[in-house]
Design a protein around this motif. Structure first.
Motif, PDB file in Angstrom:
ATOM      1  N   ARG A 178       0.845  -1.194   0.000  1.00  0.00           N
ATOM      2  CA  ARG A 178       0.000   0.000   0.000  1.00  0.00           C
ATOM      3  C   ARG A 178       0.879   1.243   0.000  1.00  0.00           C
ATOM      4  O   ARG A 178       1.835   1.342   0.777  1.00  0.00           O
ATOM      5  CB  ARG A 178      -0.919   0.010   1.213  1.00  0.00           C
ATOM      6  CG  ARG A 178      -1.723   1.302   1.338  1.00  0.00           C
ATOM      7  CD  ARG A 178      -3.061   1.095   1.939  1.00  0.00           C
ATOM      8  NE  ARG A 178      -3.848   0.160   1.130  1.00  0.00           N
ATOM      9  CZ  ARG A 178      -4.991  -0.369   1.525  1.00  0.00           C
ATOM     10  NH1 ARG A 178      -5.487  -0.051   2.702  1.00  0.00           N
ATOM     11  NH2 ARG A 178      -5.649  -1.204   0.740  1.00  0.00           N
ATOM     12  N   ASP A 216      -2.651   0.824  -4.456  1.00  0.00           N
ATOM     13  CA  ASP A 216      -2.241  -0.529  -4.082  1.00  0.00           C
ATOM     14  C   ASP A 216      -1.469  -1.144  -5.224  1.00  0.00           C
ATOM     15  O   ASP A 216      -1.920  -1.107  -6.371  1.00  0.00           O
ATOM     16  CB  ASP A 216      -3.471  -1.375  -3.743  1.00  0.00           C
ATOM     17  CG  ASP A 216      -4.030  -1.008  -2.380  1.00  0.00           C
ATOM     18  OD1 ASP A 216      -3.300  -1.186  -1.391  1.00  0.00           O
ATOM     19  OD2 ASP A 216      -5.164  -0.506  -2.312  1.00  0.00           O
ATOM     20  N   ARG A 239       3.913   0.148   2.723  1.00  0.00           N
ATOM     21  CA  ARG A 239       4.126  -1.076   3.495  1.00  0.00           C
ATOM     22  C   ARG A 239       3.464  -2.294   2.856  1.00  0.00           C
ATOM     23  O   ARG A 239       2.452  -2.168   2.168  1.00  0.00           O
ATOM     24  CB  ARG A 239       3.622  -0.894   4.925  1.00  0.00           C
ATOM     25  CG  ARG A 239       2.138  -0.754   5.028  1.00  0.00           C
ATOM     26  CD  ARG A 239       1.716  -0.465   6.469  1.00  0.00           C
ATOM     27  NE  ARG A 239       0.329  -0.807   6.696  1.00  0.00           N
ATOM     28  CZ  ARG A 239      -0.697  -0.061   6.323  1.00  0.00           C
ATOM     29  NH1 ARG A 239      -0.495   1.073   5.689  1.00  0.00           N
ATOM     30  NH2 ARG A 239      -1.936  -0.461   6.565  1.00  0.00           N
ATOM     31  N   THR A 290       1.163  -5.245   2.409  1.00  0.00           N
ATOM     32  CA  THR A 290      -0.164  -5.494   2.970  1.00  0.00           C
ATOM     33  C   THR A 290      -0.457  -6.986   3.067  1.00  0.00           C
ATOM     34  O   THR A 290      -1.273  -7.402   3.865  1.00  0.00           O
ATOM     35  CB  THR A 290      -1.262  -4.798   2.144  1.00  0.00           C
ATOM     36  OG1 THR A 290      -0.973  -4.970   0.756  1.00  0.00           O
ATOM     37  CG2 THR A 290      -1.305  -3.322   2.462  1.00  0.00           C
ATOM     38  N   SER A 291       0.170  -7.775   2.216  1.00  0.00           N
ATOM     39  CA  SER A 291      -0.026  -9.223   2.352  1.00  0.00           C
ATOM     40  C   SER A 291       1.020  -9.913   1.510  1.00  0.00           C
ATOM     41  O   SER A 291       1.520  -9.366   0.538  1.00  0.00           O
ATOM     42  CB  SER A 291      -1.403  -9.638   1.860  1.00  0.00           C
ATOM     43  OG  SER A 291      -1.390  -9.683   0.451  1.00  0.00           O
TER      44      SER A 291
END
Ligand code: C5P
Length: 317
Positions: free
Chosen positions: A20, A54, A309, A311-312
Motif C-alpha cells: 500500500r 495498491d 508497506r 499489505t499481504s
C-alpha cells in the motif's frame, strides 16, 4: 516422491507481494529561493493520508507495468514511469534483472499534488526488497528513494514529518490523534515544475507573502486539536497553482463554506485539501462539495498513516 519434487519447484518461485502506497498533503509548504541545481529549498511538513494506491508485484519474464483505477489512462507504463525507474535502480543494486510485473491500482489522483507517482515508487522499493529478499534497511531504501524524486523518501517514511532540502531530508514530527480530511479532485492535473516556475515568475513581478517557520504548526500537531492546526496550514505554491488554475479559488471557498475548518491546495495542486473537525463533518463537507459541482470528484481521508508497506504476502503456491 513426485509430489515432493513438484512442491520443491513451486516453493522457489516467490508469490506476488502487495504493497500500500499512501498519498500526502503538505500541511506547511514554505518555498525558498531557486537553487543552482534547479530545485527550490523547502521547509515542509508532510502528512501521509489514507487515500492510497495498491501495488501488486509478481515475478515475470520481463519488466511490465499495468495501471488500473483513478486516472489510469494518463499514467505511462514505460520507462518514464517512476515505478519503472525504481525497479531498474533496485535491480541494479541487487545485481539482478528487473523481471517483475507491477500492477498499480490508483486511488491517488494523477498529477494532483498528492505525490501519487512518488508513493508508487516508494512502494516498489519496499515490495522488491521483500520479493527479492534483499534485506535492505529503511535508510538504505531512503537513499535510493531520494535519487528517484524529492517526495519519494517521505512516501517511504509516512506519518507526519518535517522535510528540508528538496524535501528529501526528513525528521519525524509528533502528531497526536487522527486528522480528518476532505480532498477535492480537480479535472486535469498540474505539472510540478510548471507550478514552481509560476511561483518564480510571481516573485519577480511582485512580492507574494512567504510562510514563516512551522514551529506553531508543529505544536498544534502535538496538541492534536484541529482547531489549533487549521489557521496555521499554509502553502507557498498555492498562489502559483491558483494563478494557473483560477477555478481553484471557488473550490477553496466552497469547502470552507461547507463547514471545513480550513482548506489549502495540496502540494503543487490542483487537488484541494480541507481539514475537518470530525469524521461526521468530513462526510458532510464531502457531500456538499460533491453537490456544489466545484470538483471532479471528492474523497474523505484520515492522517497520519504509515509509509509504503507490505499489505499481504500470499504464502500458497
Ligand atoms: O524531485 P522531483 O523530480 O519530484 O521534482 C520535480 C520538479 O519539481 C523539479 O524538476 C523542480 O522543477 C521542481 N522542484 C523544485 N524544488 C523542489 C522539488 C521539486 O523546484 N524542492
Amino acid at each position: 516422491q513426485h509430489l515432493l519434487g513438484l512442491g520443491t519447484v513451486l516453493s522457489v518461485v516467490p508469490s506476488p507481494v502487495t504493497v500500500r502506497a499512501p498519498s500526502k498533503v503538505n500541511l506547511h509548504l514554505g518555498v525558498g529561493d531557486l537553487r543552482a541545481d534547479g530545485y527550490h529549498e523547502l521547509t515542509t511538513v508532510f502528512q501521509a493520508l489514507s487515500l492510497a494506491d495498491d501495488l501488486e508485484i509478481a515475478p515475470a519474464n520481463s519488466l511490465t507495468l499495468r495501471v488500473t483505477g483513478e486516472g489510469a489512462a494518463e499514467v505511462p507504463t514505460d520507462r518514464t514511469n517512476l515505478v519503472w525507474k525504481a525497479a531498474v535502480r533496485l535491480a541494479q543494486l541487487a545485481g539482478r534483472a528487473p523481471l517483475v510485473e507491477i500492477t498499480i491500482d490508483k486511488g491517488i489522483p494523477v498529477a494532483g499534488g498528492m505525490a501519487g507517482g512518488s508513493a508508487d515508487a516508494a512502494a516498489t522499493l519496499v515490495g522488491l526488497n521483500e520479493l527479492w529478499e534483499l534485506g535492505l534497511h529503511r535508510d538504505e531504501l531512503a537513499a535510493v528513494a531520494a535519487e528517484l524524486g524529492s517526495d519519494v523518501p517521505f512516501a517511504l517514511h509516512g506519518g507526519t514529518a518535517l522535510g528540508t532540502g528538496r524535501g528529501e531530508r526528513l525528521l519525524p514530527v509528533l502528531a497526536r490523534n487522527s486528522f480528518h480530511w476532505v480532498l477535492a479532485l480537480a479535472k486535469g492535473g498540474l505539472s510540478t515544475p510548471e507550478v514552481f516556475t509560476e511561483l518564480d515568475r510571481l516573485r519577480v513581478q511582485g512580492n507574494p507573502p512567504r510562510l514563516g517557520e512551522p514551529q506553531a504548526l508543529m505544536q498544534a500537531l502535538a496538541s492534536g486539536d484541529p482547531h489549533q492546526l487549521a489557521p496555521l496550514l499554509g502553502n507557498d505554491l498555492q498562489a502559483a497553482a491558483v494563478s494557473l488554475r483560477p477555478d481553484l479559488r471557488r473550490t477553496l471557498r466552497a469547502g470552507v463554506e461547507a463547514g471545513a475548518l480550513a482548506g489549502l491546495v495540496s502540494g503543487s495542486g490542483p487537488t484541494c485539501a480541507f481539514l475537518c473537525e470530525t469524521t461526521e463533518s468530513a462526510v458532510a463537507v464531502a457531500a456538499e462539495l460533491s453537490g456544489a459541482g466545484v470538483a471532479r470528484s471528492v474523497r474523505t481521508a484520515t492522517g497520519p498513516v504509515p509509509g509504503a508497506r507490505i499489505t499481504s504476502q500470499d504464502e500458497s503456491p
